[in-house]
Design a protein around this motif. Structure first.
Motif, PDB file in Angstrom:
ATOM      1  N   ARG A  22       0.842  -1.201   0.000  1.00 40.05           N
ATOM      2  CA  ARG A  22       0.000   0.000   0.000  1.00 40.05           C
ATOM      3  C   ARG A  22       0.882   1.258   0.000  1.00 40.05           C
ATOM      4  O   ARG A  22       0.590   2.231  -0.672  1.00 40.05           O
ATOM      5  CB  ARG A  22      -0.953  -0.011   1.182  1.00 40.05           C
ATOM      6  CG  ARG A  22      -2.008  -1.112   1.056  1.00 40.05           C
ATOM      7  CD  ARG A  22      -2.958  -1.146   2.225  1.00 40.05           C
ATOM      8  NE  ARG A  22      -3.753   0.060   2.336  1.00 40.05           N
ATOM      9  CZ  ARG A  22      -4.890   0.300   1.680  1.00 40.05           C
ATOM     10  NH1 ARG A  22      -5.376  -0.611   0.845  1.00 40.05           N
ATOM     11  NH2 ARG A  22      -5.535   1.425   1.846  1.00 40.05           N
ATOM     12  N   TYR A  23       1.991   1.215   0.732  1.00 39.98           N
ATOM     13  CA  TYR A  23       2.907   2.350   0.767  1.00 39.98           C
ATOM     14  C   TYR A  23       3.579   2.532  -0.599  1.00 39.98           C
ATOM     15  O   TYR A  23       3.706   3.648  -1.089  1.00 39.98           O
ATOM     16  CB  TYR A  23       3.945   2.150   1.870  1.00 39.98           C
ATOM     17  CG  TYR A  23       4.794   3.364   2.103  1.00 39.98           C
ATOM     18  CD1 TYR A  23       4.247   4.523   2.632  1.00 39.98           C
ATOM     19  CD2 TYR A  23       6.143   3.359   1.795  1.00 39.98           C
ATOM     20  CE1 TYR A  23       5.028   5.652   2.854  1.00 39.98           C
ATOM     21  CE2 TYR A  23       6.931   4.472   2.010  1.00 39.98           C
ATOM     22  CZ  TYR A  23       6.370   5.615   2.534  1.00 39.98           C
ATOM     23  OH  TYR A  23       7.141   6.729   2.740  1.00 39.98           O
ATOM     24  N   SER A  24       3.969   1.431  -1.228  1.00 44.59           N
ATOM     25  CA  SER A  24       4.573   1.497  -2.555  1.00 44.59           C
ATOM     26  C   SER A  24       3.594   2.110  -3.558  1.00 44.59           C
ATOM     27  O   SER A  24       3.967   2.959  -4.366  1.00 44.59           O
ATOM     28  CB  SER A  24       4.981   0.090  -3.008  1.00 44.59           C
ATOM     29  OG  SER A  24       5.460   0.125  -4.327  1.00 44.59           O
ATOM     30  N   TYR A  25       2.335   1.675  -3.505  1.00 43.42           N
ATOM     31  CA  TYR A  25       1.319   2.238  -4.401  1.00 43.42           C
ATOM     32  C   TYR A  25       1.207   3.746  -4.170  1.00 43.42           C
ATOM     33  O   TYR A  25       1.184   4.531  -5.112  1.00 43.42           O
ATOM     34  CB  TYR A  25      -0.039   1.565  -4.165  1.00 43.42           C
ATOM     35  CG  TYR A  25      -1.108   2.107  -5.069  1.00 43.42           C
ATOM     36  CD1 TYR A  25      -1.397   1.489  -6.276  1.00 43.42           C
ATOM     37  CD2 TYR A  25      -1.819   3.258  -4.742  1.00 43.42           C
ATOM     38  CE1 TYR A  25      -2.372   2.000  -7.123  1.00 43.42           C
ATOM     39  CE2 TYR A  25      -2.779   3.788  -5.579  1.00 43.42           C
ATOM     40  CZ  TYR A  25      -3.047   3.150  -6.774  1.00 43.42           C
ATOM     41  OH  TYR A  25      -4.001   3.672  -7.612  1.00 43.42           O
ATOM     42  N   PHE A  26       1.152   4.144  -2.907  1.00 45.14           N
ATOM     43  CA  PHE A  26       1.045   5.559  -2.557  1.00 45.14           C
ATOM     44  C   PHE A  26       2.211   6.363  -3.122  1.00 45.14           C
ATOM     45  O   PHE A  26       2.011   7.440  -3.694  1.00 45.14           O
ATOM     46  CB  PHE A  26       0.972   5.708  -1.036  1.00 45.14           C
ATOM     47  CG  PHE A  26       1.110   7.124  -0.572  1.00 45.14           C
ATOM     48  CD1 PHE A  26       0.059   8.020  -0.698  1.00 45.14           C
ATOM     49  CD2 PHE A  26       2.292   7.561  -0.011  1.00 45.14           C
ATOM     50  CE1 PHE A  26       0.201   9.339  -0.280  1.00 45.14           C
ATOM     51  CE2 PHE A  26       2.440   8.869   0.409  1.00 45.14           C
ATOM     52  CZ  PHE A  26       1.384   9.762   0.274  1.00 45.14           C
ATOM     53  N   LEU A  27       3.431   5.872  -2.976  1.00 41.43           N
ATOM     54  CA  LEU A  27       4.604   6.589  -3.479  1.00 41.43           C
ATOM     55  C   LEU A  27       4.575   6.740  -5.001  1.00 41.43           C
ATOM     56  O   LEU A  27       4.974   7.766  -5.539  1.00 41.43           O
ATOM     57  CB  LEU A  27       5.894   5.880  -3.062  1.00 41.43           C
ATOM     58  CG  LEU A  27       6.239   5.933  -1.581  1.00 41.43           C
ATOM     59  CD1 LEU A  27       7.489   5.102  -1.309  1.00 41.43           C
ATOM     60  CD2 LEU A  27       6.432   7.360  -1.105  1.00 41.43           C
ATOM     61  N   ALA A  28       4.109   5.716  -5.694  1.00 41.89           N
ATOM     62  CA  ALA A  28       4.125   5.732  -7.160  1.00 41.89           C
ATOM     63  C   ALA A  28       2.921   6.420  -7.784  1.00 41.89           C
ATOM     64  O   ALA A  28       3.046   7.074  -8.822  1.00 41.89           O
ATOM     65  CB  ALA A  28       4.207   4.300  -7.678  1.00 41.89           C
ATOM     66  N   HIS A  29       1.756   6.274  -7.155  1.00 40.49           N
ATOM     67  CA  HIS A  29       0.514   6.723  -7.789  1.00 40.49           C
ATOM     68  C   HIS A  29      -0.262   7.768  -7.000  1.00 40.49           C
ATOM     69  O   HIS A  29      -1.271   8.266  -7.484  1.00 40.49           O
ATOM     70  CB  HIS A  29      -0.407   5.523  -8.033  1.00 40.49           C
ATOM     71  CG  HIS A  29       0.225   4.414  -8.806  1.00 40.49           C
ATOM     72  ND1 HIS A  29       0.535   4.512 -10.149  1.00 40.49           N
ATOM     73  CD2 HIS A  29       0.640   3.179  -8.424  1.00 40.49           C
ATOM     74  CE1 HIS A  29       1.091   3.390 -10.560  1.00 40.49           C
ATOM     75  NE2 HIS A  29       1.171   2.570  -9.535  1.00 40.49           N
ATOM     76  N   GLY A  30       0.149   8.038  -5.782  1.00 41.16           N
ATOM     77  CA  GLY A  30      -0.603   8.959  -4.937  1.00 41.16           C
ATOM     78  C   GLY A  30      -1.550   8.196  -4.018  1.00 41.16           C
ATOM     79  O   GLY A  30      -1.491   6.975  -3.918  1.00 41.16           O
ATOM     80  N   ALA A  31      -2.413   8.935  -3.388  1.00 37.69           N
ATOM     81  CA  ALA A  31      -3.323   8.346  -2.406  1.00 37.69           C
ATOM     82  C   ALA A  31      -4.202   7.260  -3.033  1.00 37.69           C
ATOM     83  O   ALA A  31      -4.626   7.376  -4.179  1.00 37.69           O
ATOM     84  CB  ALA A  31      -4.207   9.428  -1.804  1.00 37.69           C
ATOM     85  N   ILE A  32      -4.449   6.227  -2.261  1.00 32.75           N
ATOM     86  CA  ILE A  32      -5.345   5.160  -2.697  1.00 32.75           C
ATOM     87  C   ILE A  32      -6.762   5.722  -2.620  1.00 32.75           C
ATOM     88  O   ILE A  32      -7.175   6.212  -1.564  1.00 32.75           O
ATOM     89  CB  ILE A  32      -5.197   3.920  -1.795  1.00 32.75           C
ATOM     90  CG1 ILE A  32      -3.751   3.404  -1.839  1.00 32.75           C
ATOM     91  CG2 ILE A  32      -6.175   2.829  -2.202  1.00 32.75           C
ATOM     92  CD1 ILE A  32      -3.409   2.428  -0.735  1.00 32.75           C
ATOM     93  N   PRO A  33      -7.501   5.670  -3.720  1.00 32.99           N
ATOM     94  CA  PRO A  33      -8.857   6.211  -3.691  1.00 32.99           C
ATOM     95  C   PRO A  33      -9.697   5.565  -2.582  1.00 32.99           C
ATOM     96  O   PRO A  33      -9.574   4.361  -2.318  1.00 32.99           O
ATOM     97  CB  PRO A  33      -9.416   5.860  -5.076  1.00 32.99           C
ATOM     98  CG  PRO A  33      -8.201   5.757  -5.944  1.00 32.99           C
ATOM     99  CD  PRO A  33      -7.139   5.169  -5.043  1.00 32.99           C
ATOM    100  N   GLY A  34     -10.505   6.356  -1.942  1.00 30.87           N
ATOM    101  CA  GLY A  34     -11.320   5.890  -0.819  1.00 30.87           C
ATOM    102  C   GLY A  34     -12.104   4.636  -1.132  1.00 30.87           C
ATOM    103  O   GLY A  34     -12.699   4.508  -2.195  1.00 30.87           O
ATOM    104  N   GLY A  35     -12.080   3.694  -0.203  1.00 32.57           N
ATOM    105  CA  GLY A  35     -12.849   2.475  -0.331  1.00 32.57           C
ATOM    106  C   GLY A  35     -12.248   1.417  -1.241  1.00 32.57           C
ATOM    107  O   GLY A  35     -12.869   0.385  -1.461  1.00 32.57           O
ATOM    108  N   LEU A  36     -11.060   1.654  -1.793  1.00 31.55           N
ATOM    109  CA  LEU A  36     -10.451   0.679  -2.702  1.00 31.55           C
ATOM    110  C   LEU A  36      -9.307  -0.072  -2.025  1.00 31.55           C
ATOM    111  O   LEU A  36      -8.660   0.433  -1.125  1.00 31.55           O
ATOM    112  CB  LEU A  36      -9.935   1.363  -3.968  1.00 31.55           C
ATOM    113  CG  LEU A  36     -10.984   2.014  -4.861  1.00 31.55           C
ATOM    114  CD1 LEU A  36     -10.331   2.567  -6.117  1.00 31.55           C
ATOM    115  CD2 LEU A  36     -12.094   1.047  -5.220  1.00 31.55           C
ATOM    116  N   ASP A  37      -9.083  -1.301  -2.494  1.00 29.69           N
ATOM    117  CA  ASP A  37      -7.952  -2.127  -2.076  1.00 29.69           C
ATOM    118  C   ASP A  37      -6.823  -1.945  -3.082  1.00 29.69           C
ATOM    119  O   ASP A  37      -7.037  -1.415  -4.171  1.00 29.69           O
ATOM    120  CB  ASP A  37      -8.331  -3.608  -2.093  1.00 29.69           C
ATOM    121  CG  ASP A  37      -9.295  -4.001  -0.987  1.00 29.69           C
ATOM    122  OD1 ASP A  37      -9.487  -3.213  -0.051  1.00 29.69           O
ATOM    123  OD2 ASP A  37      -9.846  -5.114  -1.072  1.00 29.69           O
TER     124      ASP A  37
END
Length: 70
Positions: A22-37
């Motif tokens: 989840r942290y890797s996704y955040f660094l590469a793509h920004g915040a994880i959209p609400g309610g998504l895995d």
């Protein structure tokens, strides 16, 4: 460190545990959209490669998991 579920985790500020993918996704793509895995397209729970991660709905992620049977 790996959790009992096989996902990589680490302690952040104040001892809060963070899932590495989840942290890797955040660094590469920004915040994880609400309610998504965050789904591993490579099906490897310890993977943190941003190109293998995508945001999906919980139902889509669980459907993929049933197909993979883990």
């Amino acid at each position: 460190m790996h959790s009992k579920t096989g996902y990589g985790r680490f302690a952040a500020k104040h001892g809060q545990m963070i899932d590495a993918h989840r942290y890797s996704y955040f660094l590469a793509h920004g915040a994880i959209p609400g309610g998504l895995d965050v789904h591993h397209t490579c099906h490897v729970r310890r993977c943190v490669r941003p190109e293998h991660l995508r945001a999906t709905s919980r139902s889509e992620n669980l459907s993929e998991r049933k197909v993979r049977r883990y």
